[in-house]
Design a protein around this motif. Structure first.
Motif, PDB file in Angstrom:
ATOM      1  N   MET A   1      -8.318  21.217 -10.950  1.00  0.00           N
ATOM      2  CA  MET A   1      -9.550  21.152 -11.740  1.00  0.00           C
ATOM      3  C   MET A   1     -10.276  19.835 -11.442  1.00  0.00           C
ATOM      4  SD  MET A   1     -10.047  21.214 -15.912  1.00  0.00           S
ATOM      5  CE  MET A   1      -9.242  22.799 -16.090  1.00  0.00           C
ATOM      6  N   ILE A   2     -11.564  19.912 -11.198  1.00  0.00           N
ATOM      7  CA  ILE A   2     -12.319  18.700 -10.896  1.00  0.00           C
ATOM      8  C   ILE A   2     -12.399  17.809 -12.132  1.00  0.00           C
ATOM      9  CG2 ILE A   2     -13.651  19.796  -9.057  1.00  0.00           C
ATOM     10  CD1 ILE A   2     -15.988  20.015 -10.975  1.00  0.00           C
ATOM     11  N   PHE A   3     -12.560  16.511 -11.906  1.00  0.00           N
ATOM     12  CA  PHE A   3     -12.483  15.548 -13.005  1.00  0.00           C
ATOM     13  C   PHE A   3     -13.566  15.775 -14.063  1.00  0.00           C
ATOM     14  CE2 PHE A   3     -10.106  11.840 -10.717  1.00  0.00           C
ATOM     15  CZ  PHE A   3      -9.018  12.683 -10.560  1.00  0.00           C
ATOM     16  N   THR A   4     -14.777  16.153 -13.643  1.00  0.00           N
ATOM     17  CA  THR A   4     -15.850  16.324 -14.627  1.00  0.00           C
ATOM     18  C   THR A   4     -15.533  17.443 -15.619  1.00  0.00           C
ATOM     19  OG1 THR A   4     -17.005  17.661 -12.957  1.00  0.00           O
ATOM     20  CG2 THR A   4     -17.754  15.385 -13.280  1.00  0.00           C
ATOM     21  N   ASN A   5     -14.762  18.436 -15.186  1.00  0.00           N
ATOM     22  CA  ASN A   5     -14.320  19.489 -16.100  1.00  0.00           C
ATOM     23  C   ASN A   5     -13.081  19.060 -16.878  1.00  0.00           C
ATOM     24  OD1 ASN A   5     -16.373  21.182 -15.291  1.00  0.00           O
ATOM     25  ND2 ASN A   5     -15.132  22.344 -13.853  1.00  0.00           N
ATOM     26  N   LYS A   6     -12.169  18.404 -16.187  1.00  0.00           N
ATOM     27  CA  LYS A   6     -10.908  17.994 -16.805  1.00  0.00           C
ATOM     28  C   LYS A   6     -11.133  17.000 -17.934  1.00  0.00           C
ATOM     29  CE  LYS A   6      -6.229  16.687 -15.451  1.00  0.00           C
ATOM     30  NZ  LYS A   6      -5.361  16.334 -14.287  1.00  0.00           N
ATOM     31  N   PHE A   7     -12.112  16.113 -17.765  1.00  0.00           N
ATOM     32  CA  PHE A   7     -12.363  15.069 -18.760  1.00  0.00           C
ATOM     33  C   PHE A   7     -13.662  15.320 -19.524  1.00  0.00           C
ATOM     34  CE2 PHE A   7      -9.478  13.173 -15.698  1.00  0.00           C
ATOM     35  CZ  PHE A   7      -8.521  12.619 -16.529  1.00  0.00           C
ATOM     36  N   GLN A   8     -14.080  16.570 -19.582  1.00  0.00           N
ATOM     37  CA  GLN A   8     -15.269  16.918 -20.364  1.00  0.00           C
ATOM     38  C   GLN A   8     -14.986  16.693 -21.850  1.00  0.00           C
ATOM     39  OE1 GLN A   8     -16.536  20.968 -19.918  1.00  0.00           O
ATOM     40  NE2 GLN A   8     -18.267  20.765 -21.289  1.00  0.00           N
ATOM     41  N   PRO A   9     -15.919  16.112 -22.589  1.00  0.00           N
ATOM     42  CA  PRO A   9     -15.710  15.888 -24.025  1.00  0.00           C
ATOM     43  C   PRO A   9     -15.365  17.180 -24.759  1.00  0.00           C
ATOM     44  CG  PRO A   9     -17.643  14.703 -23.277  1.00  0.00           C
ATOM     45  CD  PRO A   9     -17.210  15.570 -22.123  1.00  0.00           C
ATOM     46  N   ARG A  10     -14.467  17.066 -25.721  1.00  0.00           N
ATOM     47  CA  ARG A  10     -14.065  18.208 -26.538  1.00  0.00           C
ATOM     48  C   ARG A  10     -14.373  17.999 -28.016  1.00  0.00           C
ATOM     49  NH1 ARG A  10     -13.615  20.090 -22.067  1.00  0.00           N
ATOM     50  NH2 ARG A  10     -12.011  21.526 -21.315  1.00  0.00           N
ATOM     51  N   GLU A  11     -14.690  16.746 -28.365  1.00  0.00           N
ATOM     52  CA  GLU A  11     -14.989  16.395 -29.756  1.00  0.00           C
ATOM     53  C   GLU A  11     -16.191  15.455 -29.782  1.00  0.00           C
ATOM     54  OE1 GLU A  11     -13.409  17.829 -32.152  1.00  0.00           O
ATOM     55  OE2 GLU A  11     -11.680  18.647 -31.051  1.00  0.00           O
ATOM     56  N   PHE A  12     -16.858  15.375 -30.935  1.00  0.00           N
ATOM     57  CA  PHE A  12     -17.978  14.448 -31.067  1.00  0.00           C
ATOM     58  C   PHE A  12     -17.532  12.998 -30.882  1.00  0.00           C
ATOM     59  CE2 PHE A  12     -20.199  17.806 -33.802  1.00  0.00           C
ATOM     60  CZ  PHE A  12     -21.076  18.146 -32.793  1.00  0.00           C
ATOM     61  N   THR A  13     -16.280  12.713 -31.204  1.00  0.00           N
ATOM     62  CA  THR A  13     -15.763  11.351 -31.061  1.00  0.00           C
ATOM     63  C   THR A  13     -15.615  10.941 -29.595  1.00  0.00           C
ATOM     64  OG1 THR A  13     -13.522  12.246 -31.304  1.00  0.00           O
ATOM     65  CG2 THR A  13     -14.561  11.323 -33.266  1.00  0.00           C
ATOM     66  N   ASP A  14     -15.747  11.889 -28.677  1.00  0.00           N
ATOM     67  CA  ASP A  14     -15.649  11.580 -27.245  1.00  0.00           C
ATOM     68  C   ASP A  14     -16.939  11.004 -26.672  1.00  0.00           C
ATOM     69  OD1 ASP A  14     -13.026  12.461 -27.148  1.00  0.00           O
ATOM     70  OD2 ASP A  14     -13.586  14.521 -26.649  1.00  0.00           O
ATOM     71  N   PHE A  15     -17.992  10.968 -27.506  1.00  0.00           N
ATOM     72  CA  PHE A  15     -19.280  10.435 -27.044  1.00  0.00           C
ATOM     73  C   PHE A  15     -19.468   9.006 -27.542  1.00  0.00           C
ATOM     74  CE2 PHE A  15     -19.898  15.058 -27.349  1.00  0.00           C
ATOM     75  CZ  PHE A  15     -20.337  15.347 -26.065  1.00  0.00           C
ATOM     76  N   ASP A  16     -20.363   8.290 -26.887  1.00  0.00           N
ATOM     77  CA  ASP A  16     -20.656   6.917 -27.289  1.00  0.00           C
ATOM     78  C   ASP A  16     -21.582   6.887 -28.501  1.00  0.00           C
ATOM     79  OD1 ASP A  16     -20.473   4.155 -27.076  1.00  0.00           O
ATOM     80  OD2 ASP A  16     -22.222   3.997 -25.777  1.00  0.00           O
ATOM     81  N   THR A  17     -22.273   7.982 -28.745  1.00  0.00           N
ATOM     82  CA  THR A  17     -23.181   8.117 -29.886  1.00  0.00           C
ATOM     83  C   THR A  17     -22.550   9.021 -30.936  1.00  0.00           C
ATOM     84  OG1 THR A  17     -25.112   7.871 -28.439  1.00  0.00           O
ATOM     85  CG2 THR A  17     -25.498   8.836 -30.603  1.00  0.00           C
ATOM     86  N   ASP A  18     -22.792   8.742 -32.194  1.00  0.00           N
ATOM     87  CA  ASP A  18     -22.241   9.547 -33.288  1.00  0.00           C
ATOM     88  C   ASP A  18     -23.112  10.786 -33.519  1.00  0.00           C
ATOM     89  OD1 ASP A  18     -20.986  10.569 -35.489  1.00  0.00           O
ATOM     90  OD2 ASP A  18     -21.648   8.990 -36.875  1.00  0.00           O
ATOM     91  N   PHE A  19     -22.563  11.946 -33.158  1.00  0.00           N
ATOM     92  CA  PHE A  19     -23.277  13.209 -33.374  1.00  0.00           C
ATOM     93  C   PHE A  19     -22.597  14.057 -34.463  1.00  0.00           C
ATOM     94  CE2 PHE A  19     -24.362  12.290 -28.875  1.00  0.00           C
ATOM     95  CZ  PHE A  19     -25.742  12.290 -28.984  1.00  0.00           C
ATOM     96  N   SER A  20     -21.748  13.441 -35.256  1.00  0.00           N
ATOM     97  CA  SER A  20     -20.980  14.213 -36.245  1.00  0.00           C
ATOM     98  C   SER A  20     -21.873  14.909 -37.270  1.00  0.00           C
ATOM     99  CB  SER A  20     -19.977  13.303 -36.958  1.00  0.00           C
ATOM    100  OG  SER A  20     -20.638  12.225 -37.611  1.00  0.00           O
ATOM    101  N   TYR A  21     -23.105  14.414 -37.439  1.00  0.00           N
ATOM    102  CA  TYR A  21     -24.018  15.049 -38.387  1.00  0.00           C
ATOM    103  C   TYR A  21     -24.314  16.507 -38.022  1.00  0.00           C
ATOM    104  CZ  TYR A  21     -27.736  14.276 -34.944  1.00  0.00           C
ATOM    105  OH  TYR A  21     -28.510  14.293 -33.796  1.00  0.00           O
ATOM    106  N   LEU A  22     -24.113  16.851 -36.749  1.00  0.00           N
ATOM    107  CA  LEU A  22     -24.374  18.223 -36.319  1.00  0.00           C
ATOM    108  C   LEU A  22     -23.380  19.204 -36.938  1.00  0.00           C
ATOM    109  CD1 LEU A  22     -25.201  17.654 -32.525  1.00  0.00           C
ATOM    110  CD2 LEU A  22     -26.806  18.157 -34.382  1.00  0.00           C
ATOM    111  N   ASN A  23     -22.247  18.705 -37.407  1.00  0.00           N
ATOM    112  CA  ASN A  23     -21.273  19.581 -38.066  1.00  0.00           C
ATOM    113  C   ASN A  23     -21.830  20.200 -39.332  1.00  0.00           C
ATOM    114  OD1 ASN A  23     -19.017  19.494 -36.329  1.00  0.00           O
ATOM    115  ND2 ASN A  23     -18.401  17.485 -37.129  1.00  0.00           N
ATOM    116  N   GLU A  24     -22.847  19.571 -39.888  1.00  0.00           N
ATOM    117  CA  GLU A  24     -23.452  20.077 -41.116  1.00  0.00           C
ATOM    118  C   GLU A  24     -24.442  21.211 -40.845  1.00  0.00           C
ATOM    119  OE1 GLU A  24     -25.187  16.773 -43.096  1.00  0.00           O
ATOM    120  OE2 GLU A  24     -23.344  15.564 -43.063  1.00  0.00           O
ATOM    121  N   ILE A  25     -24.753  21.446 -39.558  1.00  0.00           N
ATOM    122  CA  ILE A  25     -25.715  22.504 -39.199  1.00  0.00           C
ATOM    123  C   ILE A  25     -24.938  23.707 -38.686  1.00  0.00           C
ATOM    124  CG2 ILE A  25     -27.747  23.081 -37.818  1.00  0.00           C
ATOM    125  CD1 ILE A  25     -28.291  20.083 -37.547  1.00  0.00           C
ATOM    126  N   ASN A  26     -24.707  24.662 -39.526  1.00  0.00           N
ATOM    127  CA  ASN A  26     -23.970  25.864 -39.124  1.00  0.00           C
ATOM    128  C   ASN A  26     -24.887  26.960 -38.602  1.00  0.00           C
ATOM    129  OD1 ASN A  26     -21.381  24.865 -39.861  1.00  0.00           O
ATOM    130  ND2 ASN A  26     -21.869  25.256 -42.023  1.00  0.00           N
TER     131      ASN A  26
END
Length: 282
Positions: free
Chosen positions: A1-26
């Motif tokens: 598996m290529i690295f860009t897929n292997k290390f693709q973010p899986r959680e909002f905490t994997d980003f440098d910016t906080d996007f956790s507010y999106l969890n409130e938008i169902n």
């Protein structure tokens, strides 16, 4: 598996910016995620959808469908899961309007792809890549399409900027600005990859990769993978050369040769990193 897929973010905490507010938008609305190239806009959309639909959102497959545009047959590459579709209509130039209209019409008329989910969402997600490259005709056609099919389809646009997106589309979308990651965030990610993949890229070369890539995380990850392939190629050549040399050595010189090989191995690593340093110097 290529690295860009292997290390693709899986959680909002994997980003440098906080996007956790999106969890409130169902109930996902029409959305534009915009920011510089290679910083993770697609990954952000995927994580957001994963939190709504589950981890199978990463099990992406591909099909090709044919659409007629004027007297030409267009083969549209479609990436999809049971929950969403990913298309890049700008690849088809002036035919992007025809492709988009026919594709969205087909999708909106099919059975609900998320009907098996407990929350019973009644709409499909269509992710449109490189939205800023859509022709004005395609964008104007989407304006009415977004209203007509809002109950059946929700569009997520991925764009480098908002400058080339027409106002009627902007006014119908939730706009999410993806700030470029800090360079120390990119460096820490590369150090993590270096450690997990048991690579031997020096700290100075990792810094050079960050300088070379800027805030483009995709470019940085591809670069460290290039380093790993380069090192493996050179290590194999070195081992082959060492094997040939060992065959010619007498048994009485084994201990001396082992020490020499250790020194040669260290010298080889230093030379590899010197070459890599030249590769990624600005």
């Amino acid at each position: 598996m290529i690295f860009t897929n292997k290390f693709q973010p899986r959680e909002f905490t994997d980003f440098d910016t906080d996007f956790s507010y999106l969890n409130e938008i169902n109930d996902i609305p029409h959305t534009i995620i915009y920011g510089e190239e290679g910083i993770g806009k697609f990954s952000l959309a995927q994580v957001w959808l994963k939190n709504n639909y589950g981890p199978n959102i990463f099990n992406i497959k591909k099909i090709v469908k044919e659409y007629k545009a004027s007297n030409k047959i267009i083969e549209l590459g479609i990436y999809y899961t049971n929950y969403h579709y990913i298309i890049n209509p700008c690849l088809y130039g002036l035919y992007d309007k025809n492709v988009l209209q026919q594709f969205i019409k087909d999708i909106s008329s099919t059975s609900n792809i998320s009907k098996s989910l407990s929350n019973e969402k009644s709409y499909k997600i269509i992710m449109i890549q490189n939205a800023e490259q859509l022709t004005p005709n395609a964008q104007n056609a989407l304006r009415s399409t977004m209203e007509k099919h809002i109950k059946n389809c929700r569009l997520i646009f991925l764009s480098k900027s908002l400058n080339k997106i027409i106002d009627p589309i902007l006014s119908r979308c939730l706009k999410i600005k993806f700030e470029s990651p800090r360079k120390n965030f990119v460096e820490k990610l590369l150090l993590k990859i270096n450690d997990k993949e048991d690579l031997d890229v020096s700290d100075s070369n990792i810094k050079n990769i960050v300088k070379f890539s800027g805030t483009n995380i995709r470019k940085a990850i591809n670069s460290i993978e290039l380093c790993s392939l380069y090192q493996k190629s050179n290590s194999k050549k070195y081992l082959d050369d060492s094997d040939d040399s060992d065959d010619n050595n007498d048994n009485e010189n084994d201990n001396e040769n082992d020490n020499d090989n250790d020194n040669d191995d260290n010298n080889k690593k230093e030379k590899n990193n010197e070459k890599l340093e030249n590769l990624f110097m600005l």
